[in-house]
Scaffold this active site. Structure first.
Site, PDB file in Angstrom:
ATOM      1  N   ARG A 165      -5.891  -1.312   0.297  1.00 55.01           N
ATOM      2  CA  ARG A 165      -4.546  -1.651  -0.177  1.00 55.01           C
ATOM      3  C   ARG A 165      -4.327  -3.159  -0.142  1.00 55.01           C
ATOM      4  O   ARG A 165      -3.263  -3.656   0.206  1.00 55.01           O
ATOM      5  CB  ARG A 165      -3.467  -0.940   0.662  1.00 55.01           C
ATOM      6  CG  ARG A 165      -3.536   0.565   0.649  1.00 55.01           C
ATOM      7  CD  ARG A 165      -3.320   1.131  -0.759  1.00 55.01           C
ATOM      8  NE  ARG A 165      -3.464   2.587  -0.733  1.00 55.01           N
ATOM      9  CZ  ARG A 165      -4.611   3.234  -0.913  1.00 55.01           C
ATOM     10  NH1 ARG A 165      -5.712   2.550  -1.157  1.00 55.01           N
ATOM     11  NH2 ARG A 165      -4.678   4.542  -0.877  1.00 55.01           N
ATOM     12  N   SER A 239       4.413   6.063  -0.616  1.00 49.78           N
ATOM     13  CA  SER A 239       4.000   5.813   0.768  1.00 49.78           C
ATOM     14  C   SER A 239       4.575   4.480   1.244  1.00 49.78           C
ATOM     15  O   SER A 239       4.298   3.442   0.647  1.00 49.78           O
ATOM     16  CB  SER A 239       2.477   5.793   0.871  1.00 49.78           C
ATOM     17  OG  SER A 239       1.938   7.030   0.450  1.00 49.78           O
ATOM     18  N   GLU A 335       3.792  -0.947   3.431  1.00 53.06           N
ATOM     19  CA  GLU A 335       2.963  -1.083   2.236  1.00 53.06           C
ATOM     20  C   GLU A 335       3.670  -1.843   1.103  1.00 53.06           C
ATOM     21  O   GLU A 335       3.062  -2.719   0.476  1.00 53.06           O
ATOM     22  CB  GLU A 335       2.518   0.296   1.753  1.00 53.06           C
ATOM     23  CG  GLU A 335       1.463   0.237   0.671  1.00 53.06           C
ATOM     24  CD  GLU A 335       0.785   1.575   0.459  1.00 53.06           C
ATOM     25  OE1 GLU A 335       0.601   1.957  -0.703  1.00 53.06           O
ATOM     26  OE2 GLU A 335       0.402   2.235   1.453  1.00 53.06           O
TER      27      GLU A 335
END
Length: 340
Positions: A165, A239, A335
């Site tokens: 990520r 998420s 995130e």
């Protein structure tokens, strides 16, 4: 000449439905319009927020600068051989619609990444991934505009410095470039990937030879639909936390205390934990606090049911992070990117 709109409400342009305002807003449809927008920002001494689908940002307050909505469209085959096609895609294209396009044209590789919200240009920044596949495995290069000079630059896969990520555009080159197009190397013949446990379970009734990329995509869509709320109905950014990556030694210690802890091998002696499991075990699933909420079915998803401020969502995130740390000794990392 692009149209610069003052005091613009961004609520419909972020999937958390936060009612924040931009000092200025502009949509750009090509590189020349983008250059004009960047010049306007420099001339007016405005900070920049580059916006795609708005699915990976939290607006904690009004944005005092220029929001540039990237709307570049287009797809072009730039190279092909007997086995592969190199497809260049403009940054403003919708990600899931791109996946559908590739399947409709017998181009394979993106099917595990079905139904991920957002735009193509935002995908490399985050190195999006799902169900055993990451974008870094398919991206060959991308083009981006240098915000300072307005020059177009090409980045190879290696120069993007992809991680979990993560990419160079979140690190050393953060806020230095605007991605304008991405090139993917796609297969002409199906090569399905079903190693991910949830995906393998969903397709367990089929033999390996019966599984097609289209069936993989359909299974991913079904899983995501069951797990994740539609932002159009329940404002969210998917998420909210990264799955923490720890050492095998740390994992063994945690497993002694929590035998049911959900974890996956991340390679190189590391283990990836399921952040949703940690949050659920800490007692947050379905709970509401500070005006925001944790989804009742997926603890990894924070929602904004009352369409309140981004500060409310971040306060809930702070409470969850502290709770998980107190119980497991692990700090969760948010995130989405927080603005301003």
């Amino acid at each position: 000449m692009p149209l610069f709109l003052p005091h613009f409400n961004l609520q419909k342009f972020n999937t958390l439905a936060v009612p924040a305002f931009a000092a200025y807003f502009v949509s750009v449809k090509n590189t020349e319009e983008l250059r004009e927008a960047l010049l306007f920002a420099r001339t007016e001494n405005l900070s920049l927020l580059l916006l795609g689908g708005g699915s990976n940002i939290v607006l904690q307050d009004d944005f005092p600068g220029l929001v540039v909505h990237i709307k570049h469209q287009g797809k072009e085959i730039v190279h092909e051989d007997d086995d592969h096609v190199w497809l260049q895609v403009a940054a403003g294209e919708n990600w899931h619609q791109l996946v559908e396009y590739t399947l409709a044209n017998a181009l394979y590789g993106l099917e595990n990444l079905s139904l991920i919200p957002g735009s193509v240009g935002a995908a490399p920044i985050q190195n999006i991934g799902a169900y055993g596949v990451e974008i870094k495995e398919l991206l060959t290069e991308l083009t981006a505009l240098d915000i300072r000079s307005g020059l177009s630059v090409t980045f190879t896969n290696q120069s993007c410095q992809f991680g979990y990520r993560d990419s160079i555009f979140k690190g050393a080159l953060k806020d230095r470039y605007v991605i304008t197009a991405v090139t993917f190397k796609l297969n002409k013949r199906p090569q399905v990937r079903v190693e991910y446990p949830a995906l393998r379970a969903a397709l367990a009734h089929l033999t390996q030879t019966e599984i097609t990329p289209e069936l993989v995509s359909a299974a991913v869509i079904a899983i995501r639909t069951n797990k994740l709320p539609d932002p159009a109905d329940t404002p969210n950014v998917g998420s909210f936390f990264k799955n923490p990556v720890i050492s095998k030694i740390q994992h063994e210690e945690l497993k002694l205390r929590y035998p049911g802890i959900v974890a996956y091998d991340a390679g190189e002696g590391q283990i990836k934990l399921a952040a949703g499991w940690l949050i659920d075990r800490a007692g947050w699933k379905g709970k509401e606090a500070a005006g925001a909420a944790v989804h009742k079915d997926q603890a990894l998803v924070l929602t904004n049911p009352h369409k309140t401020s981004g500060q409310a969502v971040l306060e809930l995130a702070r409470l969850i992070k502290q709770s998980v740390f107190d119980q497991f000794g692990l700090w969760l990392e948010i995130e989405p990117r927080v603005y301003p």
